[in-house]
Structures are given as C-alpha cells and as structure tokens.
Design an enzyme around this catalytic site. Structure first.
Site, PDB file in Angstrom:
ATOM      1  N   ARG A 139     -29.599   0.615   3.647  1.00  0.00           N
ATOM      2  CA  ARG A 139     -29.588   0.295   4.723  1.00  0.00           C
ATOM      3  C   ARG A 139     -27.857   1.487   4.696  1.00  0.00           C
ATOM      4  NH1 ARG A 139     -28.317  -6.155   5.842  1.00  0.00           N
ATOM      5  NH2 ARG A 139     -27.509  -4.826   7.920  1.00  0.00           N
ATOM      6  N   PRO A 172     -25.742  -7.192  -3.210  1.00  0.00           N
ATOM      7  CA  PRO A 172     -25.284  -7.494  -5.051  1.00  0.00           C
ATOM      8  C   PRO A 172     -23.462  -8.281  -4.699  1.00  0.00           C
ATOM      9  CG  PRO A 172     -26.283  -5.463  -4.234  1.00  0.00           C
ATOM     10  CD  PRO A 172     -25.131  -5.960  -2.938  1.00  0.00           C
ATOM     11  N   GLU A 173     -23.363  -9.118  -5.158  1.00  0.00           N
ATOM     12  CA  GLU A 173     -22.120  -9.772  -6.004  1.00  0.00           C
ATOM     13  C   GLU A 173     -21.541  -8.955  -7.302  1.00  0.00           C
ATOM     14  OE1 GLU A 173     -20.437 -10.900  -3.319  1.00  0.00           O
ATOM     15  OE2 GLU A 173     -21.790 -12.100  -2.538  1.00  0.00           O
ATOM     16  N   HIS A 196     -34.677   5.854   0.378  1.00  0.00           N
ATOM     17  CA  HIS A 196     -33.455   6.419   1.150  1.00  0.00           C
ATOM     18  C   HIS A 196     -32.971   6.422  -0.143  1.00  0.00           C
ATOM     19  CE1 HIS A 196     -34.331   4.915   4.774  1.00  0.00           C
ATOM     20  NE2 HIS A 196     -34.731   3.707   4.077  1.00  0.00           N
TER      21      HIS A 196
END
Length: 270
Positions: free
Chosen positions: A109, A2-3, A90
């Site tokens: 992650r 994600p930017e 998650h």
C-alpha cells in the site's frame, strides 16, 4: 497494521543479519512511499550499519554518515533474503550487505517510509514530539495522570495518542483497558489515579507479552512469506464480539471509537 510489538519483533529479527555489515548497494525500485525515498539514501553505500534501534513504530539503522529511518506503514514488512532472490512486485527498497544478504522493504500500500536523516535523528520532526516509550522509565502513573487531567476524551483515545505514549495501538489499547478494568468510553479526566496505575502496568504487560510471543502478525524474518505470531491466541477481548468473557462469561461488546473497533466486557470494565 504492524504495531509496536510487530516492529520490535521485526527489529530483533533482522538486526543480527545487518548490524556490523557494510552496505554494498542500495536499490530503490519505487521511491513512491508515504514520502518519496530520497536520492541521498545512496549515501549508505560503503557504510557500516552500526546500530539498530526503535522509536515508537520507527526503526532506526545508524551509520557514521546518517540514519536510515524505516516505517512499515499499514502493510509493510522487512525481510532478510539472499540478494539473488527474485523481487516481488511491491519490494520497493533493497539494501545489499557484504556477504550477500539483502534487507528488503515490501509494502503493497506504500504507506510506509524510508528516509535518510543527517544529524541527531531524535530531533527529526517525525520523532521530536513523541511521547515516552511504554516500556521505558518515563512512562509512569504520574505522567499518564498529567496527560489525562481535565480531558473529556475517552481514555482509549488518549492512550492511543502518540504524544501521550507511543505504540499503544488499537489491539493493545483494548486489551490493556480490559486488564485494568476500565471502560474504554470513560472520560480520561475521570479515571481515578489507582485505575491509571493499573492501566500503566497493563499496557506494559500486554506489550511485553506480545513482543515475547512474536507480535500478532509476523514472526519469521528470514523468508518471503513470514509466519503468524502467537499473541492472537491469548487475546481477551479484541475481535471477540459476541463471545463470552474469559473471566465472567458476559458477552463481549463491540463499539466504534474514532473510526476504530473497540472491544470490552461491560461487566469487568466499569
């Protein structure tokens, strides 16, 4: 990953559902993130979320007792869901608000972050040394020229440095350099001021357009899966190696800079 536009879109998507709401419960299902989620995060319970802002790729949710700092890492997302929605593997953090909605941080992650910060959040080490916001008044041609002066590093690497300007990720760096007509391999200190002025405006334009279109990844923050954003449909060079330039029809090239793929048009970007 994600930017900045994805983070800004996320913040805008979830804010209406959490601002002004009192936190009923904080559930930490797995504290093993980039940094461990602190036990003090439970201080949020009973607090009203009074503000939601962004600094670089960090989302900041303020209360009278402290500020929740969230970072999506490489694979994270936020969702607003009914509190009785079954947890996914998650879903590491859940914040339940009065009214039954729940803000969930999902991060397969675990490179993201959820920290609880007392005092002035802008003085926190993660934020204190960051460069200006690319869409803010402090990001000017003069600022970029000063940070580029004498540097032999490639211009693409310089504009991706968060100490120079925040939030110009790999996709947007390639796109902005194309719009400004600058070869990504050119030494930053050799880029003329007139080109740097074009680059400042290109960075602003490409990020603003991506925010407006919902980023390049997630758009819907009220369900479990999310939907693709639309900005990818307008990419001029990124991930288009071997395809014709949309301007001059020259084949788009791909090189590697700093272990990241760079895409450019050898004709349009001198």
């Amino acid at each position: 990953m994600p930017e900045l536009p994805e983070v800004e879109t996320t913040l805008r998507g979830v804010s209406p559902h959490v601002l002004g709401k009192r936190v009923r419960e904080v559930i930490v299902r797995d504290k093993r993130m980039r940094w461990p989620i602190p036990d003090t995060i439970h201080e949020m319970e009973g607090c009203v979320i009074e503000s939601g802002t962004r600094r670089a790729k960090y989302m900041l949710f303020g209360t009278k007792k402290g500020t929740l700092l969230l970072h999506l890492g490489m694979s994270g997302n936020l969702r607003v869901l009914p509190a009785d929605t079954p947890f996914k593997k998650h879903d590491h953090l859940a914040i339940t608000m009065d009214g039954g909605k729940q803000l969930r941080l999902h991060d397969p992650r675990r490179f993201g972050a959820a920290l609880w910060i007392h005092g002035d959040v802008m003085e926190h080490p993660l934020l204190k040394e960051l460069g200006p916001e690319p869409l803010g008044d402090e990001f000017t041609t003069e600022h970029l020229q000063s940070d580029c002066k004498g540097k032999t590093a490639a211009i693409k690497q310089v504009i991706m440095d968060a100490h120079v300007v925040v939030g110009v990720g790999n996709i947007y760096a390639s796109e902005a350099l194309f719009m400004a007509g600058i070869n990504p391999r050119q030494a930053a200190g050799k880029v003329a001021k007139v080109k740097l002025a074009k680059l400042v405006q290109a960075i602003r334009k490409v990020l603003a357009a991506s925010i407006e279109m919902g980023g390049t990844t997630l758009r819907d923050f009220l369900n479990e899966s999310g939907e693709p954003g639309y900005f990818k449909q307008t990419l001029r060079v990124y991930d288009r190696a071997g395809e014709p330039c949309r301007v001059c029809k020259t084949e788009i090239k791909r090189i590697v800079q700093g272990q990241r793929s760079t895409f450019f048009c050898p004709t349009c970007q001198k």
